[in-house]
Design a protein around this motif. Structure first.
Motif, PDB file in Angstrom:
ATOM      1  N   MET A  67       0.839  -1.198   0.000  1.00 32.40           N
ATOM      2  CA  MET A  67       0.000   0.000   0.000  1.00 32.40           C
ATOM      3  C   MET A  67       0.875   1.250   0.000  1.00 32.40           C
ATOM      4  SD  MET A  67      -3.113   0.994   2.611  1.00 32.40           S
ATOM      5  CE  MET A  67      -4.110  -0.389   2.042  1.00 32.40           C
ATOM      6  N   GLU A  68       0.372   2.308  -0.614  1.00 33.69           N
ATOM      7  CA  GLU A  68       1.118   3.559  -0.695  1.00 33.69           C
ATOM      8  C   GLU A  68       0.623   4.549   0.359  1.00 33.69           C
ATOM      9  OE1 GLU A  68       2.173   3.601  -5.459  1.00 33.69           O
ATOM     10  OE2 GLU A  68       0.482   4.806  -4.728  1.00 33.69           O
ATOM     11  N   TYR A  69       1.588   5.335   0.898  1.00 26.61           N
ATOM     12  CA  TYR A  69       1.270   6.278   1.952  1.00 26.61           C
ATOM     13  C   TYR A  69       1.962   7.614   1.691  1.00 26.61           C
ATOM     14  CZ  TYR A  69      -0.057   2.084   4.603  1.00 26.61           C
ATOM     15  OH  TYR A  69      -0.625   0.904   5.019  1.00 26.61           O
ATOM     16  N   VAL A  70       1.428   8.658   2.338  1.00 23.15           N
ATOM     17  CA  VAL A  70       2.141   9.925   2.470  1.00 23.15           C
ATOM     18  C   VAL A  70       2.247  10.239   3.955  1.00 23.15           C
ATOM     19  CG1 VAL A  70       1.479  10.872   0.232  1.00 23.15           C
ATOM     20  CG2 VAL A  70       0.016  11.283   2.237  1.00 23.15           C
ATOM     21  N   ILE A  71       3.192  11.109   4.283  1.00 24.97           N
ATOM     22  CA  ILE A  71       3.388  11.526   5.670  1.00 24.97           C
ATOM     23  C   ILE A  71       3.257  13.042   5.753  1.00 24.97           C
ATOM     24  CG2 ILE A  71       5.065  11.744   7.548  1.00 24.97           C
ATOM     25  CD1 ILE A  71       6.190   9.034   6.739  1.00 24.97           C
ATOM     26  N   GLY A  72       2.433  13.483   6.695  1.00 24.09           N
ATOM     27  CA  GLY A  72       2.325  14.899   7.010  1.00 24.09           C
ATOM     28  C   GLY A  72       3.030  15.167   8.316  1.00 24.09           C
ATOM     29  N   LEU A  73       3.962  16.115   8.320  1.00 27.37           N
ATOM     30  CA  LEU A  73       4.739  16.473   9.512  1.00 27.37           C
ATOM     31  C   LEU A  73       4.359  17.874   9.964  1.00 27.37           C
ATOM     32  CD1 LEU A  73       8.244  15.220   8.323  1.00 27.37           C
ATOM     33  CD2 LEU A  73       6.860  14.165  10.126  1.00 27.37           C
ATOM     34  N   ASP A  74       4.068  18.000  11.258  1.00 25.13           N
ATOM     35  CA  ASP A  74       3.755  19.316  11.818  1.00 25.13           C
ATOM     36  C   ASP A  74       4.788  19.649  12.879  1.00 25.13           C
ATOM     37  OD1 ASP A  74       2.535  21.686  12.632  1.00 25.13           O
ATOM     38  OD2 ASP A  74       1.253  20.644  14.087  1.00 25.13           O
ATOM     39  N   LEU A  75       5.659  20.609  12.560  1.00 23.41           N
ATOM     40  CA  LEU A  75       6.705  21.049  13.485  1.00 23.41           C
ATOM     41  C   LEU A  75       6.132  22.134  14.388  1.00 23.41           C
ATOM     42  CD1 LEU A  75       9.892  20.639  13.931  1.00 23.41           C
ATOM     43  CD2 LEU A  75      10.054  22.866  12.824  1.00 23.41           C
ATOM     44  N   GLY A  76       5.657  21.736  15.558  1.00 25.48           N
ATOM     45  CA  GLY A  76       5.049  22.678  16.480  1.00 25.48           C
ATOM     46  C   GLY A  76       6.057  23.298  17.427  1.00 25.48           C
ATOM     47  N   THR A  77       5.555  24.074  18.375  1.00 28.98           N
ATOM     48  CA  THR A  77       6.428  24.746  19.322  1.00 28.98           C
ATOM     49  C   THR A  77       6.972  23.794  20.375  1.00 28.98           C
ATOM     50  OG1 THR A  77       5.019  26.690  19.031  1.00 28.98           O
ATOM     51  CG2 THR A  77       6.616  26.766  20.823  1.00 28.98           C
ATOM     52  N   SER A  78       6.210  22.771  20.713  1.00 27.26           N
ATOM     53  CA  SER A  78       6.651  21.839  21.750  1.00 27.26           C
ATOM     54  C   SER A  78       7.008  20.465  21.222  1.00 27.26           C
ATOM     55  CB  SER A  78       5.567  21.695  22.828  1.00 27.26           C
ATOM     56  OG  SER A  78       4.353  21.239  22.252  1.00 27.26           O
ATOM     57  N   SER A  79       6.543  20.122  20.018  1.00 28.58           N
ATOM     58  CA  SER A  79       6.806  18.779  19.508  1.00 28.58           C
ATOM     59  C   SER A  79       6.636  18.726  17.999  1.00 28.58           C
ATOM     60  CB  SER A  79       5.867  17.755  20.165  1.00 28.58           C
ATOM     61  OG  SER A  79       4.515  18.030  19.815  1.00 28.58           O
ATOM     62  N   ILE A  80       7.173  17.659  17.431  1.00 25.73           N
ATOM     63  CA  ILE A  80       6.971  17.340  16.018  1.00 25.73           C
ATOM     64  C   ILE A  80       6.009  16.157  15.952  1.00 25.73           C
ATOM     65  CG2 ILE A  80       9.156  16.023  16.105  1.00 25.73           C
ATOM     66  CD1 ILE A  80       7.694  17.492  12.879  1.00 25.73           C
ATOM     67  N   LYS A  81       4.949  16.313  15.164  1.00 23.12           N
ATOM     68  CA  LYS A  81       3.947  15.261  15.008  1.00 23.12           C
ATOM     69  C   LYS A  81       3.938  14.796  13.561  1.00 23.12           C
ATOM     70  CE  LYS A  81      -1.069  14.524  15.187  1.00 23.12           C
ATOM     71  NZ  LYS A  81      -2.364  15.147  15.554  1.00 23.12           N
ATOM     72  N   GLY A  82       3.854  13.502  13.357  1.00 27.76           N
ATOM     73  CA  GLY A  82       3.764  12.954  12.015  1.00 27.76           C
ATOM     74  C   GLY A  82       2.586  12.020  11.899  1.00 27.76           C
ATOM     75  N   ILE A  83       1.834  12.123  10.792  1.00 26.86           N
ATOM     76  CA  ILE A  83       0.739  11.185  10.542  1.00 26.86           C
ATOM     77  C   ILE A  83       0.982  10.474   9.210  1.00 26.86           C
ATOM     78  CG2 ILE A  83      -0.934  12.471  11.908  1.00 26.86           C
ATOM     79  CD1 ILE A  83      -2.182  13.456   9.281  1.00 26.86           C
ATOM     80  N   LEU A  84       0.615   9.213   9.191  1.00 25.37           N
ATOM     81  CA  LEU A  84       0.765   8.338   8.027  1.00 25.37           C
ATOM     82  C   LEU A  84      -0.619   8.105   7.449  1.00 25.37           C
ATOM     83  CD1 LEU A  84       2.867   6.341   6.570  1.00 25.37           C
ATOM     84  CD2 LEU A  84       1.920   4.608   8.113  1.00 25.37           C
ATOM     85  N   THR A  85      -0.854   8.502   6.197  1.00 26.82           N
ATOM     86  CA  THR A  85      -2.177   8.361   5.596  1.00 26.82           C
ATOM     87  C   THR A  85      -2.080   7.643   4.260  1.00 26.82           C
ATOM     88  OG1 THR A  85      -2.088  10.483   4.434  1.00 26.82           O
ATOM     89  CG2 THR A  85      -2.935  10.514   6.671  1.00 26.82           C
ATOM     90  N   ASP A  86      -3.152   6.924   3.925  1.00 26.12           N
ATOM     91  CA  ASP A  86      -3.195   6.242   2.627  1.00 26.12           C
ATOM     92  C   ASP A  86      -3.936   7.105   1.610  1.00 26.12           C
ATOM     93  OD1 ASP A  86      -5.922   5.972   3.121  1.00 26.12           O
ATOM     94  OD2 ASP A  86      -5.782   3.853   3.705  1.00 26.12           O
TER      95      ASP A  86
END
Length: 498
Positions: free
Chosen positions: A1-20
């Motif tokens: 399966m193919e995915y993309v990753i969205g990264l959010d570089l916030g003030t306190s943390s970096i969050k990443g989500i994996l979506t199809d």
């Protein structure tokens, strides 16, 4: 399966989500990093912390889900706005990054106003100078750290530095560049007039490109560290508010986002029309090419409620505390709150503004205080909504995200105070979802961000305003608007006794 990753570089943390391809979130990871407050008003971070923790998030998303690097087709970014990352000739940071919430630059803001003039700034940048913007930070370093500034060859914003470290390509997307106070929003190019006013070389400014710009693959070393393929497509991304709007589907006229977190944001899609609001609202480039958004900010939105709970209702359950306000009539039985406990941004832009409870009597209970706080926060955001509509931007639907969307009671209050349909999202992921949508569109899975958002963004609860309550709130809102003008001189005088 193919995915993309969205990264959010916030003030306190970096969050990443994996979506199809269907916008389904398969996994999410986050990593935190410290903020340094070594002097009063200073707020800094080490850019190397961002890079290290971003690589960790990418590695976890791949390893913890048993993926091959080739399964990840695209990566894009959302990032905290305005932060200054100064680089030397080898693109190494010369000092820690100065963040958006750093307040050391009050003098530089005044110098900008005097050197360029408010009206010319509005004409060029569409915004008024604030301590949080990037240009005042550059001028502070130039004045107070001349040896550092003499070695500076380029500046980047936070997410752009991380992307550079992954791809080797330096640049900045338009939505983040709009928040530097250095870009001419009429041409979407760096402003020669502003640069010359402060004797800043144009070479200090990086190349500009749209949010969906393909910035290359991943450097081999970074690919080995993260488990990604070096051929993964990496896209420019956008500022956190622009990406938050993409992730909420604010991509057509009539759509507005209400985000209630620590601060509050009321953001409305402006399409391709360029305007300014005499500094009362922010006006920035949006993520879709040649589009813009208007935005108002309440500095202490959710924070006002958090402050009240921590100081007076420590033992109360937060969700129950909010839910009990449903039994309190609109107007909290004559109790009014202004959420200026850390100053206010829109529409007053007054760091010395202070909050008030008006109308207290001995019959008021804690439920009425909580209701008044929630109403005051929403009234503050309505001031931004009114400014948007008064400038000819129609609003028909408001997408509510953050703390204000977690309670049916608060959703209904927003609908009643705004007088608009208010909807929540089925799977709210904020700016990280916006970054994932940018990656999905960039990979060619969709023809546009708008088309991608139709698949990735799904509404959940929809509430309509109660006409009787809306009428009542209009009367109370008129009283709310009088509080600032009636109390601002008193609160400034009271500051001498702190």
């Amino acid at each position: 399966m193919e995915y993309v990753i969205g990264l959010d570089l916030g003030t306190s943390s970096i969050k990443g989500i994996l979506t199809d391809r269907q916008g389904t979130i398969a996994a999410e990871e986050s990593e935190s990093y410290p903020i340094y407050h070594e002097q009063d008003g200073h707020s800094e971070q080490d850019p190397e912390d961002w890079v290290r923790q971003t690589k960790s998030v990418l590695k976890k998303l791949i390893q913890n889900n048993n993926l091959d690097g080739g399964d990840i087709k695209g990566i894009s970014f959302s990032g905290q706005m305005h932060g200054l990352v100064l680089l030397d000739g080898d693109h190494n940071p010369l000092r820690r990054a100065i963040l958006w919430n750093d307040t050391r630059t009050s003098r530089e803001v005044k110098e900008i106003e005097e050197a360029v003039g408010q009206e010319k700034l509005w004409e060029i940048t569409k915004n008024s100078p604030l301590e949080g913007f990037t240009l005042p930070k550059i001028l502070w370093v130039k004045k107070h750290e001349p040896d550092v500034f003499a070695r500076a060859e380029m500046f980047l914003l936070p997410k752009d530095y991380v992307r550079y470290r992954l791809t080797g390509q330096a640049g900045m997307d338009l939505s983040d560049a709009a928040g530097t106070l250095l870009m001419d929003l009429n041409t979407n190019e760096w402003s020669t007039a502003v640069l010359e006013a402060f004797d800043l070389p144009s070479s200090l400014c990086p190349p500009l490109f749209p949010a969906t710009e393909h910035c290359g693959g991943m450097l081999e070393e970074a690919a080995q560290e993260t488990g990604c393929s070096s051929s993964v497509m990496i896209f420019a991304g956008g500022a956190d508010n622009a990406c938050g709007a993409v992730g909420a589907g604010i991509l057509e006229k009539g759509k507005t986002m209400c985000s209630i977190g620590t601060s509050g944001v009321l953001l409305s899609y402006a399409g391709g029309e360029k305007t300014h609001f005499n500094g009362k609202l922010h006006f920035f480039n949006h993520a879709p090419a040649d589009t813009y958004y208007a935005m108002g900010v309440t500095l202490a939105a959710g924070y006002s409620l958090q402050w009240f709970k921590e100081n007076f209702l420590k033992d109360d359950d937060f969700s129950e505390m909010v839910q009990k306000t449903e039994s309190v009539p609109a107007g909290a039985r004559g109790l009014l709150f202004t959420p200026y406990i850390t100053g206010e941004r829109t529409p007053h832009n007054d760091a010395l503004a202070r909050g008030s409870f008006i109308g207290m009597d001995s019959s008021h209970t804690k439920n009425e205080f909580v209701k008044a706080i929630m109403e005051g926060i929403t009234f503050s955001l309505k001031e931004s909504l009114n400014l948007i509509e008064q400038n000819g931007m129609g609003v028909d639907t408001i997408v509510s995200i953050g703390g204000g969307a977690k309670s049916k009671a608060w959703l209904q209050m927003q609908a009643d105070i705004f007088g608009k349909e208010v909807v929540s999202l089925r799977n709210e992921q904020g700016p990280a979802m916006g970054a994932a949508i940018i990656a999905a569109a960039g990979c060619g899975w969709f023809e546009s961000l708008q088309e991608a958002a139709v698949v990735f963004v799904q509404n959940d609860v929809s509430v309509m305003p109660d006409p009787e309550k809306t009428k009542r709130y209009e009367q109370i809102f008129a009283l709310y608007q009088q509080v600032y003008t009636q109390t601002k001189d008193i609160t400034k005088q009271l500051a001498a006794f702190r």
